[in-house]
Write an enzyme that holds these catalytic residues in place. Sequence first.
Site, PDB file in Angstrom:
ATOM      1  N   CYS A  96       7.346  47.357 -14.967  1.00 50.72           N
ATOM      2  CA  CYS A  96       8.431  47.426 -13.986  1.00 50.72           C
ATOM      3  C   CYS A  96       8.252  48.654 -13.086  1.00 50.72           C
ATOM      4  CB  CYS A  96       9.789  47.514 -14.670  1.00 50.72           C
ATOM      5  SG  CYS A  96      10.187  46.121 -15.749  1.00 50.72           S
ATOM      6  N   GLN A 303       4.363  28.950 -12.044  1.00 47.01           N
ATOM      7  CA  GLN A 303       5.230  30.085 -11.727  1.00 47.01           C
ATOM      8  C   GLN A 303       5.730  30.746 -13.012  1.00 47.01           C
ATOM      9  OE1 GLN A 303       6.017  31.601  -8.973  1.00 47.01           O
ATOM     10  NE2 GLN A 303       5.421  30.230  -7.324  1.00 47.01           N
ATOM     11  N   TYR A 332      -3.574  23.792  -2.463  1.00 45.65           N
ATOM     12  CA  TYR A 332      -3.534  24.717  -3.605  1.00 45.65           C
ATOM     13  C   TYR A 332      -2.439  24.273  -4.578  1.00 45.65           C
ATOM     14  CZ  TYR A 332      -5.773  27.450   0.115  1.00 45.65           C
ATOM     15  OH  TYR A 332      -6.565  27.858   1.155  1.00 45.65           O
ATOM     16  N   ASP A 401       0.557  27.034  -0.512  1.00 44.41           N
ATOM     17  CA  ASP A 401       0.981  28.074  -1.446  1.00 44.41           C
ATOM     18  C   ASP A 401      -0.294  28.758  -1.949  1.00 44.41           C
ATOM     19  OD1 ASP A 401       2.201  29.682  -3.282  1.00 44.41           O
ATOM     20  OD2 ASP A 401       2.885  28.078  -4.616  1.00 44.41           O
ATOM     21  N   CYS A 428       3.256  34.926  -1.838  1.00 45.99           N
ATOM     22  CA  CYS A 428       3.609  36.001  -2.774  1.00 45.99           C
ATOM     23  C   CYS A 428       3.152  37.357  -2.250  1.00 45.99           C
ATOM     24  CB  CYS A 428       2.989  35.729  -4.148  1.00 45.99           C
ATOM     25  SG  CYS A 428       1.190  35.604  -4.137  1.00 45.99           S
TER      26      CYS A 428
END
Length: 470
Positions: A96, A303, A332, A401, A428
């Site tokens: 994180c 995902q 993709y 994607d 992304c």
Amino acid sequence: MVVMDTLFRILIRDVNERGQGVGTVRDDGHGGFADASDPSRGKVCFVNGALPGEVVTARLLEEKRHYRVLDLVDVETPSPDRILPDCEYYPECGSCQLRHLAYDAELGLKENRIRHFLSKLEGAHSSKFLPIIGMEDTEYYRGKSIFPFSQKDGVVTIGQYRRGTNDLIDIRHCLVQSEVSLTLVNTVRELANSDGVAAYDRMTQRGILRHLVVRTGFSSRLVMLIFVVNDSSVKETLLSWVPALEETVLGAGYTLKSVWMNVQKSRENRILSDDYRLLFGEATIEEMINGVRYKLSPDSFFQVNPIQTEKLFREVVKTAGIKPGDRVLDLYCGVGAIALQLAAQGSGEVFGVEIVEAAVDNARENAKLNGIENVHFIQADASTWLHEQKNKLEIDVLVVDPPRKGLDPTALDVIRNADCERLIYVSCNPATLARDLVLLSDRYQIETIQPVDMFPRTMHVETIVLMSRV
């Protein structure tokens, strides 16, 4: 030359993609302000743990020609959005970057990051940016987790790497991995140490255990384990662990459905090899997204956050606006994740293109599993296939994607020249998204930009961009 460990007082203006505060020097940390002629004054500073709007004191870690990297020592003027981290391993653990920032502010930060990259593009007016879609509960969201092994003083450890290093933190719990994955981590640690199974050392090439991969089916409550090992002779030992692993998973409210061994003998950093061996149970587990069932094999790309994936896919379907008779192409396509969502609406005909043979096999199996007949999957390199279809494409809606690197030049060229009414780009990586949208701007205009937070407490953010033919 500036000495390492020198303290600087810094005004923070932004946060970069690594979660570091970005600012400039105000003085040397001892009250001596840098004057206009001091080169320190204009040099960019990256400060671990600092937030926008803060004035901080930070210790110099790295001095580069154009920037400095520093560690936070003290916050003189704290951001109103600063909170106490809720994890004992933070910020040392690299999983994180934003546990010290209130979640509402994190969402705002991610929205601003998307605007930073895209707002200067032609047609990207403020009205085109939609509010980011956040997550109601930001804990335990990862459906796939990877835990490296290490060994210290003869004791096997397992967890996550310390930020920016190859040093392992032996973690016992985590707020972003699935809860069942950490119960398994703790059981495997105990089993490895009790049976004397050593962790692999990449420098000496000795030891056996390299990584533990856990796939969690949130909807099915099924779990898959993959032991990545350096030596297949450990097979019988791993099999002897299965009863304890089953008990652990059952105690967490799940069922252990599949256990694999992946034999990886490379000295490189690649986690998984192509050598998969099923040890126990079935070859796949199942996940359901918006009523569509997916079988996931050990190497399936899917995902990572199933809860937010439902929202992401709903937005893609809504944005596509498929009408009866429309022909839709999903590049993709992986295991058919988006293609099956689009085809499940019952309108139009959907085609998916993917280079990985196993993924295409999974996609076809998933279509049969759901009884979806208006979808067709093609195994091919997306760019090569697009080039071959250059003058044959009759597509109304095109969905891309791509990986983080974005679209390659061949794909961009064919997409630019395709007579396609609507283009949906799922990204992304806002940097490569911005680059590709510029290259497409003479043929497609931006209609909407929808950010989706797929990875709370990190800097990662997904974006759906709808474009229409100019």
